[in-house]
Design a protein around this motif. Sequence first.
Motif, PDB file in Angstrom:
ATOM      1  N   PRO A  90       0.794  -1.234   0.000  1.00  0.00           N
ATOM      2  CA  PRO A  90       0.000   0.000   0.000  1.00  0.00           C
ATOM      3  C   PRO A  90       0.827   1.285   0.000  1.00  0.00           C
ATOM      4  O   PRO A  90       0.275   2.372   0.037  1.00  0.00           O
ATOM      5  CB  PRO A  90      -0.752  -0.125   1.323  1.00  0.00           C
ATOM      6  CG  PRO A  90       0.266  -0.753   2.243  1.00  0.00           C
ATOM      7  CD  PRO A  90       1.052  -1.717   1.379  1.00  0.00           C
ATOM      8  N   HIS A  91       2.151   1.175  -0.016  1.00  0.00           N
ATOM      9  CA  HIS A  91       3.005   2.315   0.323  1.00  0.00           C
ATOM     10  C   HIS A  91       2.831   3.514  -0.609  1.00  0.00           C
ATOM     11  O   HIS A  91       2.607   4.641  -0.157  1.00  0.00           O
ATOM     12  CB  HIS A  91       4.465   1.857   0.363  1.00  0.00           C
ATOM     13  CG  HIS A  91       4.694   0.671   1.249  1.00  0.00           C
ATOM     14  ND1 HIS A  91       4.565   0.735   2.607  1.00  0.00           N
ATOM     15  CD2 HIS A  91       5.008  -0.623   0.957  1.00  0.00           C
ATOM     16  CE1 HIS A  91       4.796  -0.453   3.134  1.00  0.00           C
ATOM     17  NE2 HIS A  91       5.063  -1.302   2.154  1.00  0.00           N
ATOM     18  N   SER A  92       2.946   3.308  -1.920  1.00  0.00           N
ATOM     19  CA  SER A  92       2.850   4.444  -2.830  1.00  0.00           C
ATOM     20  C   SER A  92       1.442   5.020  -2.855  1.00  0.00           C
ATOM     21  O   SER A  92       1.252   6.223  -3.070  1.00  0.00           O
ATOM     22  CB  SER A  92       3.263   4.025  -4.247  1.00  0.00           C
ATOM     23  OG  SER A  92       2.345   3.102  -4.808  1.00  0.00           O
ATOM     24  N   LEU A  93       0.433   4.193  -2.615  1.00  0.00           N
ATOM     25  CA  LEU A  93      -0.946   4.680  -2.627  1.00  0.00           C
ATOM     26  C   LEU A  93      -1.240   5.508  -1.382  1.00  0.00           C
ATOM     27  O   LEU A  93      -1.855   6.566  -1.465  1.00  0.00           O
ATOM     28  CB  LEU A  93      -1.918   3.502  -2.720  1.00  0.00           C
ATOM     29  CG  LEU A  93      -1.771   2.632  -3.969  1.00  0.00           C
ATOM     30  CD1 LEU A  93      -2.683   1.419  -3.871  1.00  0.00           C
ATOM     31  CD2 LEU A  93      -2.091   3.424  -5.226  1.00  0.00           C
ATOM     32  N   LYS A 121       2.913  11.326  -9.850  1.00  0.00           N
ATOM     33  CA  LYS A 121       1.576  10.921 -10.276  1.00  0.00           C
ATOM     34  C   LYS A 121       0.835  10.420  -9.049  1.00  0.00           C
ATOM     35  O   LYS A 121       1.199   9.416  -8.466  1.00  0.00           O
ATOM     36  CB  LYS A 121       1.661   9.829 -11.341  1.00  0.00           C
ATOM     37  CG  LYS A 121       2.366  10.269 -12.616  1.00  0.00           C
ATOM     38  CD  LYS A 121       2.402   9.140 -13.625  1.00  0.00           C
ATOM     39  CE  LYS A 121       3.087   9.577 -14.911  1.00  0.00           C
ATOM     40  NZ  LYS A 121       3.123   8.495 -15.922  1.00  0.00           N
ATOM     41  N   GLY A 122      -0.218  11.137  -8.663  1.00  0.00           N
ATOM     42  CA  GLY A 122      -0.924  10.797  -7.453  1.00  0.00           C
ATOM     43  C   GLY A 122      -2.060   9.817  -7.681  1.00  0.00           C
ATOM     44  O   GLY A 122      -2.491   9.565  -8.806  1.00  0.00           O
ATOM     45  N   PHE A 123      -2.532   9.261  -6.567  1.00  0.00           N
ATOM     46  CA  PHE A 123      -3.624   8.306  -6.602  1.00  0.00           C
ATOM     47  C   PHE A 123      -4.870   8.914  -7.241  1.00  0.00           C
ATOM     48  O   PHE A 123      -5.598   8.246  -7.980  1.00  0.00           O
ATOM     49  CB  PHE A 123      -3.910   7.850  -5.173  1.00  0.00           C
ATOM     50  CG  PHE A 123      -5.075   6.927  -5.038  1.00  0.00           C
ATOM     51  CD1 PHE A 123      -5.025   5.645  -5.557  1.00  0.00           C
ATOM     52  CD2 PHE A 123      -6.221   7.334  -4.376  1.00  0.00           C
ATOM     53  CE1 PHE A 123      -6.103   4.778  -5.430  1.00  0.00           C
ATOM     54  CE2 PHE A 123      -7.298   6.476  -4.239  1.00  0.00           C
ATOM     55  CZ  PHE A 123      -7.240   5.198  -4.764  1.00  0.00           C
ATOM     56  N   CYS A 124      -5.114  10.209  -6.950  1.00  0.00           N
ATOM     57  CA  CYS A 124      -6.302  10.853  -7.506  1.00  0.00           C
ATOM     58  C   CYS A 124      -6.231  10.952  -9.023  1.00  0.00           C
ATOM     59  O   CYS A 124      -7.248  10.850  -9.713  1.00  0.00           O
ATOM     60  CB  CYS A 124      -6.480  12.245  -6.905  1.00  0.00           C
ATOM     61  SG  CYS A 124      -7.033  12.202  -5.195  1.00  0.00           S
TER      62      CYS A 124
END
Length: 309
Positions: A28-31, A56-59
Amino acid sequence: FFQKTLTAIKSWFTLFGWPKGQNPVSIPHSLRSDVCKVQMTISQDKVFIRNLSKDKGFCEMLFHLYGESLPGIAASQSLPRDPVERMLQLHWQHSALLSFLKSLGAYLPHVMPEFLLEPEDYKIWIKVKKERTVLKVSYIFSDKNMFVLEDSTFETMSKRAWTDVLLQIYKVFVLRRVSSHSKTDPSSLESMKNMPRIKREPLSSNIYSSYERKILTWLNNNYEKNRKIVWKDCQKGGVPPRRWIVNFDQDLLDGLVLAAQVAAYCPYLIATHFIRMYTSPRTYQQFLHNCLILVKAMHAVNLNIDIKV
């Protein structure tokens, strides 16, 4: 099993989850660290500003997959510098995301918003929950869902929660695009009329969504239509028997169903690849042989989606 599922999810979202090419995903780290944190407090006296031109973000992934804005989630925002306020804002944001996914048919009753937080934010959440009366933020908490997890247990729970969230995002954002509109080939009507039908009504299955059942129907139609075409000259068993495809694991293990799908769109692969498959495989080696041919056929048409035999 979960590790294989996790690997498959990371591969798909890395390859296809972003609007501008590939982007490695760590679950889950990058998210957790990328959930719309345009401004994120690293410590009380130090602020880190994300470079939106590079990160680049989760959104960004959510907006790309859904195709439009999501209620309660902004493309860019500044989080409060105060750790408690930041945690509350992220908790509310996760709650909004989960509620929206559930409204579209996602199955996530076991995922709590706090499981999607960073470990440090989760510790703050526990502390605030215990002091909620003093801080007057009790409206976001419920005593019946009180989970206090140790660090290692939280990491395991967080990984499982993010895995399930991504699976459900795929189901309600990607599979919803599947269309059932298709032209029926008159020549195939006779062979299909005795085939059992897969019901598409929402309540007809407690396992697969209506989108997944549309794909099962597509698999059945293509297999029945093409099995006599693809393997009419096969020397390793002849034409395979009729079958009813009702799941995405056991019914696809021998490679024949997927080969029939590929052959429907790339018939030139029949003579070079699929004719050499075993049409009634019995042993592990024969299953492996068929899947090797299937993967080579995918590579031949540059369908390089990192599927292992």
